[in-house]
Scaffold this active site. Sequence first.
Site, PDB file in Angstrom:
ATOM      1  N   CYS A 114     -22.589 -20.207  14.864  1.00  0.00           N
ATOM      2  CA  CYS A 114     -23.542 -19.758  15.894  1.00  0.00           C
ATOM      3  C   CYS A 114     -24.791 -20.626  15.969  1.00  0.00           C
ATOM      4  O   CYS A 114     -25.568 -20.528  16.917  1.00  0.00           O
ATOM      5  CB  CYS A 114     -23.918 -18.303  15.659  1.00  0.00           C
ATOM      6  SG  CYS A 114     -22.487 -17.219  15.643  1.00  0.00           S
ATOM      7  N   HIS A 256     -30.280 -17.196  19.139  1.00  0.00           N
ATOM      8  CA  HIS A 256     -28.842 -16.963  19.203  1.00  0.00           C
ATOM      9  C   HIS A 256     -28.638 -15.481  19.499  1.00  0.00           C
ATOM     10  O   HIS A 256     -29.287 -14.620  18.897  1.00  0.00           O
ATOM     11  CB  HIS A 256     -28.176 -17.332  17.869  1.00  0.00           C
ATOM     12  CG  HIS A 256     -26.801 -16.756  17.763  1.00  0.00           C
ATOM     13  ND1 HIS A 256     -25.849 -16.976  18.726  1.00  0.00           N
ATOM     14  CD2 HIS A 256     -26.234 -15.928  16.841  1.00  0.00           C
ATOM     15  CE1 HIS A 256     -24.759 -16.320  18.406  1.00  0.00           C
ATOM     16  NE2 HIS A 256     -24.961 -15.670  17.266  1.00  0.00           N
ATOM     17  N   ASN A 286     -21.633 -12.039  21.998  1.00  0.00           N
ATOM     18  CA  ASN A 286     -21.973 -13.173  21.131  1.00  0.00           C
ATOM     19  C   ASN A 286     -20.997 -14.315  21.422  1.00  0.00           C
ATOM     20  O   ASN A 286     -19.799 -14.184  21.170  1.00  0.00           O
ATOM     21  CB  ASN A 286     -21.871 -12.702  19.667  1.00  0.00           C
ATOM     22  CG  ASN A 286     -22.230 -13.785  18.663  1.00  0.00           C
ATOM     23  OD1 ASN A 286     -22.291 -14.966  18.994  1.00  0.00           O
ATOM     24  ND2 ASN A 286     -22.456 -13.386  17.421  1.00  0.00           N
TER      25      ASN A 286
HETATM   26  N1  COA Z   1     -17.028   1.871  17.515  1.00  0.00           N
HETATM   27  C1  COA Z   1     -17.281   3.042  16.878  1.00  0.00           C
HETATM   28  N2  COA Z   1     -17.535   3.121  15.563  1.00  0.00           N
HETATM   29  C2  COA Z   1     -17.546   1.959  14.878  1.00  0.00           C
HETATM   30  C3  COA Z   1     -17.287   0.726  15.476  1.00  0.00           C
HETATM   31  C4  COA Z   1     -17.020   0.707  16.858  1.00  0.00           C
HETATM   32  N3  COA Z   1     -16.763  -0.437  17.541  1.00  0.00           N
HETATM   33  N4  COA Z   1     -17.373  -0.238  14.537  1.00  0.00           N
HETATM   34  C5  COA Z   1     -17.668   0.370  13.389  1.00  0.00           C
HETATM   35  N5  COA Z   1     -17.772   1.692  13.583  1.00  0.00           N
HETATM   36  C6  COA Z   1     -18.065   2.746  12.611  1.00  0.00           C
HETATM   37  C7  COA Z   1     -17.762   2.318  11.180  1.00  0.00           C
HETATM   38  O1  COA Z   1     -16.392   2.536  10.888  1.00  0.00           O
HETATM   39  C8  COA Z   1     -18.671   3.229  10.403  1.00  0.00           C
HETATM   40  O2  COA Z   1     -18.069   4.505  10.319  1.00  0.00           O
HETATM   41  P1  COA Z   1     -18.219   5.372   8.982  1.00  0.00           P
HETATM   42  O3  COA Z   1     -19.698   5.625   8.823  1.00  0.00           O
HETATM   43  O4  COA Z   1     -17.442   6.575   9.298  1.00  0.00           O
HETATM   44  O5  COA Z   1     -17.662   4.533   7.884  1.00  0.00           O
HETATM   45  C9  COA Z   1     -19.890   3.366  11.298  1.00  0.00           C
HETATM   46  O6  COA Z   1     -19.467   2.991  12.623  1.00  0.00           O
HETATM   47  C10 COA Z   1     -21.055   2.484  10.904  1.00  0.00           C
HETATM   48  O7  COA Z   1     -20.531   1.178  10.651  1.00  0.00           O
HETATM   49  P2  COA Z   1     -21.492  -0.008  10.316  1.00  0.00           P
HETATM   50  O8  COA Z   1     -20.677  -1.228  10.033  1.00  0.00           O
HETATM   51  O9  COA Z   1     -22.490   0.440   9.289  1.00  0.00           O
HETATM   52  O10 COA Z   1     -22.245  -0.175  11.717  1.00  0.00           O
HETATM   53  P3  COA Z   1     -23.494  -1.060  12.040  1.00  0.00           P
HETATM   54  O11 COA Z   1     -24.538  -0.216  12.553  1.00  0.00           O
HETATM   55  O12 COA Z   1     -23.824  -1.992  10.905  1.00  0.00           O
HETATM   56  O13 COA Z   1     -22.964  -1.955  13.245  1.00  0.00           O
HETATM   57  C11 COA Z   1     -22.263  -4.229  13.593  1.00  0.00           C
HETATM   58  C12 COA Z   1     -21.894  -2.866  13.038  1.00  0.00           C
HETATM   59  C13 COA Z   1     -21.119  -5.189  13.349  1.00  0.00           C
HETATM   60  C14 COA Z   1     -22.488  -4.078  15.092  1.00  0.00           C
HETATM   61  C15 COA Z   1     -23.572  -4.725  12.920  1.00  0.00           C
HETATM   62  O14 COA Z   1     -23.479  -4.566  11.512  1.00  0.00           O
HETATM   63  C16 COA Z   1     -23.862  -6.156  13.209  1.00  0.00           C
HETATM   64  O15 COA Z   1     -24.141  -6.525  14.331  1.00  0.00           O
HETATM   65  N6  COA Z   1     -23.896  -6.972  12.158  1.00  0.00           N
HETATM   66  C17 COA Z   1     -24.286  -8.355  12.248  1.00  0.00           C
HETATM   67  C18 COA Z   1     -23.108  -9.156  12.499  1.00  0.00           C
HETATM   68  C19 COA Z   1     -23.531 -10.474  13.010  1.00  0.00           C
HETATM   69  O16 COA Z   1     -23.750 -10.625  14.177  1.00  0.00           O
HETATM   70  N7  COA Z   1     -23.673 -11.457  12.115  1.00  0.00           N
HETATM   71  C20 COA Z   1     -24.132 -12.746  12.461  1.00  0.00           C
HETATM   72  C21 COA Z   1     -23.079 -13.518  13.139  1.00  0.00           C
HETATM   73  S1  COA Z   1     -23.857 -14.766  14.067  1.00  0.00           S
END
Ligand code: COA
Length: 330
Positions: A114, A256, A286
């Site tokens: 990225c 980004h 993204n």
């Molecule tokens: N729809 C509904 N529920 C979802 C889901 C979706 N698409 N994806 C995950 N969940 C659920 C999980 O299973 C979890 O359920 P649980 O509590 O029963 O176990 C819950 O939502 C929370 O999951 P979590 O991973 O803690 O969510 P989050 O708030 O961290 O959001 C991301 C997930 C991926 C959106 C977020 O962590 C993120 O953007 N991370 C950064 C990734 C990134 O961009 N990195 C840099 C790359 S350049």
Amino acid sequence: MASMRILGTGSYVPPKVLTNYDLVKMGLDTSHEWIVQRTGISERRMADPDVATSDLACEASVKALDMAGMSPQDIDLIILATITPDTCCPAGANWLQAKLEADQAVTFDVTAACSGFIFALNVAEQYLKAGTYRYILVAAAEVMTRTVNWKDRATCILWGDGAGAAVVTWADSGPEILSTHTHTDGKNGQDLLLPGGGSKTTPISHESVDKGLHYLTMIEANQSFRVAVRHFVESIKEAVSSNGLTVEDVDWFIPHQANLRMFHSIAKSLKIPMEKFYVTIHKYGNISGASCAIALDEAVRDGSIKKGHLVCMPVFGGGLTWGSALIRWE
Ligand code: COA
């Protein structure tokens, strides 16, 4: 003063729109509300099956060249930032060169996930400073939707396809890239991984496909979020302080585009009004290295960036990679 200047920018996203509702219709256990609330993404673009990364890059490059008033034959060097090249060999930039018919240009890819567009600008800066090349086309393009596992709701919701480009030269007038900064932490690079097809795993085989090694995986996405915000904040501070400027001097932040909540965290940490963030994540998701290049071009073309504006582009990505570009739009 002579420095790296932008002669033109361009961008392109494929016309096919994949909304959050489409993902639900495809059987993914998610909802529009959850995706918007956790990421800010409402929809993303998806390339047709016969469209490769170099096709997207070519469209964006033609627009950048057009803005610069140049033809592909004027370009000395083409750098393509991508983690989804058409083929591992030859480089994606070579396919792009062929499509542009820029036979005289030297070409290679930069792999910095990225952060790719900023890493590629940083490389271009070295060549321009040394006087090796005069006109450089820096493109960033991805077909991320071809790397995702559509059954993995935690990652497939995030990614989209598209391309951005800029033509740069060494001159004493025009939008000036005041600095580029780049950083890498290879020790912690495995959290965002695309293992299949590389020499560490078996070559593409039934076994590797059965194991899903051809999919982009994200481990500890939560942790990745916090690390990303920390590096975005550090990168902004580094960009302004190395130029004797302050965060308050910046007119536009074009980071980004990974997650809208990251922008809110950066804004809170550095006391930046949210209106200073140029946002495309809601409509494109993204697009890895292409995200900020597309956002820059859109901000230029819709008149958001005006003469005299200071534009800060902090980036963070898999690898780990991070950095920034600071631009004075003259
Ligand atoms: N729809 C509904 N529920 C979802 C889901 C979706 N698409 N994806 C995950 N969940 C659920 C999980 O299973 C979890 O359920 P649980 O509590 O029963 O176990 C819950 O939502 C929370 O999951 P979590 O991973 O803690 O969510 P989050 O708030 O961290 O959001 C991301 C997930 C991926 C959106 C977020 O962590 C993120 O953007 N991370 C950064 C990734 C990134 O961009 N990195 C840099 C790359 S350049």
